[in-house]
Design a protein around this motif. Structure first.
Motif, PDB file in Angstrom:
ATOM      1  N   GLU A  33      10.802   4.790 -23.549  1.00  0.00           N
ATOM      2  CA  GLU A  33       9.692   3.848 -23.459  1.00  0.00           C
ATOM      3  C   GLU A  33       9.912   2.790 -22.389  1.00  0.00           C
ATOM      4  O   GLU A  33       9.009   2.011 -22.088  1.00  0.00           O
ATOM      5  N   GLY A  34      11.112   2.730 -21.833  1.00  0.00           N
ATOM      6  CA  GLY A  34      11.396   1.718 -20.827  1.00  0.00           C
ATOM      7  C   GLY A  34      12.727   1.981 -20.152  1.00  0.00           C
ATOM      8  O   GLY A  34      13.292   3.068 -20.250  1.00  0.00           O
ATOM      9  N   ILE A  35      13.224   0.966 -19.457  1.00  0.00           N
ATOM     10  CA  ILE A  35      14.484   1.043 -18.725  1.00  0.00           C
ATOM     11  C   ILE A  35      15.467   0.056 -19.349  1.00  0.00           C
ATOM     12  O   ILE A  35      15.146  -1.120 -19.532  1.00  0.00           O
ATOM     13  N   VAL A  36      16.634   0.534 -19.686  1.00  0.00           N
ATOM     14  CA  VAL A  36      17.662  -0.327 -20.246  1.00  0.00           C
ATOM     15  C   VAL A  36      18.223  -1.212 -19.132  1.00  0.00           C
ATOM     16  O   VAL A  36      18.742  -0.708 -18.129  1.00  0.00           O
ATOM     17  N   VAL A  37      18.111  -2.517 -19.297  1.00  0.00           N
ATOM     18  CA  VAL A  37      18.605  -3.458 -18.285  1.00  0.00           C
ATOM     19  C   VAL A  37      19.850  -4.158 -18.817  1.00  0.00           C
ATOM     20  O   VAL A  37      19.761  -5.104 -19.596  1.00  0.00           O
ATOM     21  N   ASP A  38      20.998  -3.647 -18.408  1.00  0.00           N
ATOM     22  CA  ASP A  38      22.246  -4.317 -18.761  1.00  0.00           C
ATOM     23  C   ASP A  38      22.721  -5.104 -17.548  1.00  0.00           C
ATOM     24  O   ASP A  38      22.010  -5.256 -16.555  1.00  0.00           O
ATOM     25  N   THR A  39      23.948  -5.615 -17.598  1.00  0.00           N
ATOM     26  CA  THR A  39      24.441  -6.461 -16.521  1.00  0.00           C
ATOM     27  C   THR A  39      24.544  -5.720 -15.189  1.00  0.00           C
ATOM     28  O   THR A  39      24.280  -6.286 -14.120  1.00  0.00           O
ATOM     29  N   HIS A  40      24.914  -4.428 -15.227  1.00  0.00           N
ATOM     30  CA  HIS A  40      25.006  -3.647 -13.994  1.00  0.00           C
ATOM     31  C   HIS A  40      23.627  -3.405 -13.394  1.00  0.00           C
ATOM     32  O   HIS A  40      23.433  -3.529 -12.176  1.00  0.00           O
ATOM     33  N   VAL A  41      22.677  -3.034 -14.232  1.00  0.00           N
ATOM     34  CA  VAL A  41      21.318  -2.756 -13.760  1.00  0.00           C
ATOM     35  C   VAL A  41      20.710  -4.028 -13.163  1.00  0.00           C
ATOM     36  O   VAL A  41      20.072  -3.983 -12.091  1.00  0.00           O
ATOM     37  N   ARG A  42      20.912  -5.140 -13.821  1.00  0.00           N
ATOM     38  CA  ARG A  42      20.387  -6.408 -13.308  1.00  0.00           C
ATOM     39  C   ARG A  42      20.996  -6.731 -11.952  1.00  0.00           C
ATOM     40  O   ARG A  42      20.278  -7.037 -10.987  1.00  0.00           O
ATOM     41  N   ARG A  43      22.314  -6.672 -11.872  1.00  0.00           N
ATOM     42  CA  ARG A  43      23.013  -7.054 -10.646  1.00  0.00           C
ATOM     43  C   ARG A  43      22.652  -6.157  -9.464  1.00  0.00           C
ATOM     44  O   ARG A  43      22.284  -6.632  -8.388  1.00  0.00           O
ATOM     45  N   ILE A  44      22.735  -4.852  -9.664  1.00  0.00           N
ATOM     46  CA  ILE A  44      22.545  -3.929  -8.547  1.00  0.00           C
ATOM     47  C   ILE A  44      21.084  -3.826  -8.141  1.00  0.00           C
ATOM     48  O   ILE A  44      20.771  -3.719  -6.943  1.00  0.00           O
ATOM     49  N   SER A  45      20.181  -3.860  -9.094  1.00  0.00           N
ATOM     50  CA  SER A  45      18.748  -3.816  -8.752  1.00  0.00           C
ATOM     51  C   SER A  45      18.376  -5.003  -7.880  1.00  0.00           C
ATOM     52  O   SER A  45      17.592  -4.871  -6.927  1.00  0.00           O
ATOM     53  N   ARG A  46      18.932  -6.162  -8.173  1.00  0.00           N
ATOM     54  CA  ARG A  46      18.649  -7.354  -7.379  1.00  0.00           C
ATOM     55  C   ARG A  46      19.331  -7.268  -6.011  1.00  0.00           C
ATOM     56  O   ARG A  46      18.737  -7.626  -4.995  1.00  0.00           O
ATOM     57  N   ARG A  47      20.556  -6.790  -5.983  1.00  0.00           N
ATOM     58  CA  ARG A  47      21.247  -6.653  -4.704  1.00  0.00           C
ATOM     59  C   ARG A  47      20.526  -5.688  -3.770  1.00  0.00           C
ATOM     60  O   ARG A  47      20.496  -5.879  -2.555  1.00  0.00           O
ATOM     61  N   LEU A  48      19.945  -4.653  -4.332  1.00  0.00           N
ATOM     62  CA  LEU A  48      19.249  -3.650  -3.535  1.00  0.00           C
ATOM     63  C   LEU A  48      17.842  -4.087  -3.134  1.00  0.00           C
ATOM     64  O   LEU A  48      17.154  -3.376  -2.405  1.00  0.00           O
ATOM     65  N   GLY A  49      17.422  -5.219  -3.630  1.00  0.00           N
ATOM     66  CA  GLY A  49      16.091  -5.701  -3.302  1.00  0.00           C
ATOM     67  C   GLY A  49      14.984  -5.000  -4.053  1.00  0.00           C
ATOM     68  O   GLY A  49      13.817  -5.056  -3.662  1.00  0.00           O
ATOM     69  N   LEU A  50      15.333  -4.359  -5.184  1.00  0.00           N
ATOM     70  CA  LEU A  50      14.330  -3.644  -5.967  1.00  0.00           C
ATOM     71  C   LEU A  50      13.557  -4.589  -6.878  1.00  0.00           C
ATOM     72  O   LEU A  50      12.475  -4.268  -7.337  1.00  0.00           O
ATOM     73  N   THR A  51      14.126  -5.746  -7.148  1.00  0.00           N
ATOM     74  CA  THR A  51      13.437  -6.766  -7.939  1.00  0.00           C
ATOM     75  C   THR A  51      13.997  -8.128  -7.579  1.00  0.00           C
ATOM     76  O   THR A  51      15.167  -8.238  -7.171  1.00  0.00           O
ATOM     77  N   GLU A  52      13.167  -9.141  -7.716  1.00  0.00           N
ATOM     78  CA  GLU A  52      13.632 -10.514  -7.542  1.00  0.00           C
ATOM     79  C   GLU A  52      13.617 -11.256  -8.870  1.00  0.00           C
ATOM     80  O   GLU A  52      13.940 -12.447  -8.923  1.00  0.00           O
ATOM     81  N   GLU A  53      13.223 -10.548  -9.934  1.00  0.00           N
ATOM     82  CA  GLU A  53      13.195 -11.161 -11.261  1.00  0.00           C
ATOM     83  C   GLU A  53      14.618 -11.421 -11.744  1.00  0.00           C
ATOM     84  O   GLU A  53      15.577 -10.806 -11.260  1.00  0.00           O
ATOM     85  N   GLU A  54      14.752 -12.306 -12.712  1.00  0.00           N
ATOM     86  CA  GLU A  54      16.079 -12.693 -13.174  1.00  0.00           C
ATOM     87  C   GLU A  54      16.359 -12.343 -14.628  1.00  0.00           C
ATOM     88  O   GLU A  54      17.508 -12.085 -14.990  1.00  0.00           O
ATOM     89  N   THR A  55      15.347 -12.352 -15.475  1.00  0.00           N
ATOM     90  CA  THR A  55      15.583 -12.062 -16.886  1.00  0.00           C
ATOM     91  C   THR A  55      15.424 -10.562 -17.160  1.00  0.00           C
ATOM     92  O   THR A  55      14.622  -9.892 -16.490  1.00  0.00           O
TER      93      THR A  55
END
Length: 227
Positions: A140-162
């Motif tokens: 139903e969605g994407i699990v956002v753990d600490t790795h997903v948050r960090r790398i998605s932001r580093r890659l420029g895939l999202t600018e969201e923080e929570t």
């Protein structure tokens, strides 16, 4: 600094292609043999390493086999049995209370809806997503753990923080058929290469498309291309 692709959609497709090649068999690293064990392993894993959880649950799951086993145990005993897990006292309470809810409201079974799962103590959307994906084969969605948050932001895939906002943002660009594996691919990459403090950009398969790369790129002034 690497050069991202023209759009986030293009970027995420390229990221997935490269990470699937680098990590062909991404999977969950928690040990479990049924839905109850999965649920409680994920609850215990909050702010704790999967390796430590697996060490503790190896004995825990031998001792406690059913929701009734957890519900009838004292919180003090449960806390002792999961000692070494971060916030073990609070989590002992979560296990006992959740087990009683499973008995009272779900015939002792782990429910298969986001709403029912997130009604359980200690279960947020991230935990519920994991249980749905790996316990019920429902995504139903994407699990956002600490790795997903960090790398998605580093890659420029999202600018969201929570986590909630990151998940909603990623769901608009990650192909739905890749929602489940996206998490595991980024976890694998986060552990192997794109670590929190010292990412190894020189050995990263995404370096040339990562806007956060620490490497300097020489530029051919005639062509304007990095080399």
């Amino acid at each position: 600094m690497g050069t991202p692709l023209d759009s986030r959609e293009d970027q995420v497709v390229e990221v997935l292609d490269r990470l699937y090649e680098e990590y062909p068999d991404p999977t969950i690293s928690l040990d479990f043999s049924n839905r109850l064990e999965l649920l409680f392993a994920v609850v215990l894993s909050a702010q704790c390493t999967d390796e430590r959880v697996n060490e503790v649950t190896a004995e825990l799951f031998e001792k406690y086999r059913t929701p009734e086993d957890y519900a009838t145990a004292s919180e003090e005993q449960l806390a002792e049995d999961i000692y070494g897990i971060t916030f073990h006292n609070s989590k002992a309470s979560y296990l006992k209370e959740s087990a009683q809810i499973l008995i009272d409201e779900h015939d002792g079974e782990v429910p298969d809806t986001m709403a029912a799962l997130t009604d359980l103590p200690g279960v947020g959307r991230k935990t519920a997503n994991v249980v749905l994906q790996h316990g019920h084969d429902l995504t139903e969605g994407i699990v956002v753990d600490t790795h997903v948050r960090r790398i998605s932001r580093r890659l420029g895939l999202t600018e969201e923080e929570t986590p909630g906002k990151i998940e909603r943002d990623l769901m608009t660009i990650v192909p739905e058929e890749d929602w489940k594996e996206y998490t595991h691919l980024l976890i694998e990459h986060g552990r192997a290469t794109c670590t929190a403090r010292n990412p190894d950009c020189s050995d990263c398969v995404l370096e040339d498309i990562c806007p956060s790369s620490k490497l300097d790129h020489e530029v051919d002034l005639a062509s304007g291309e990095a080399w």
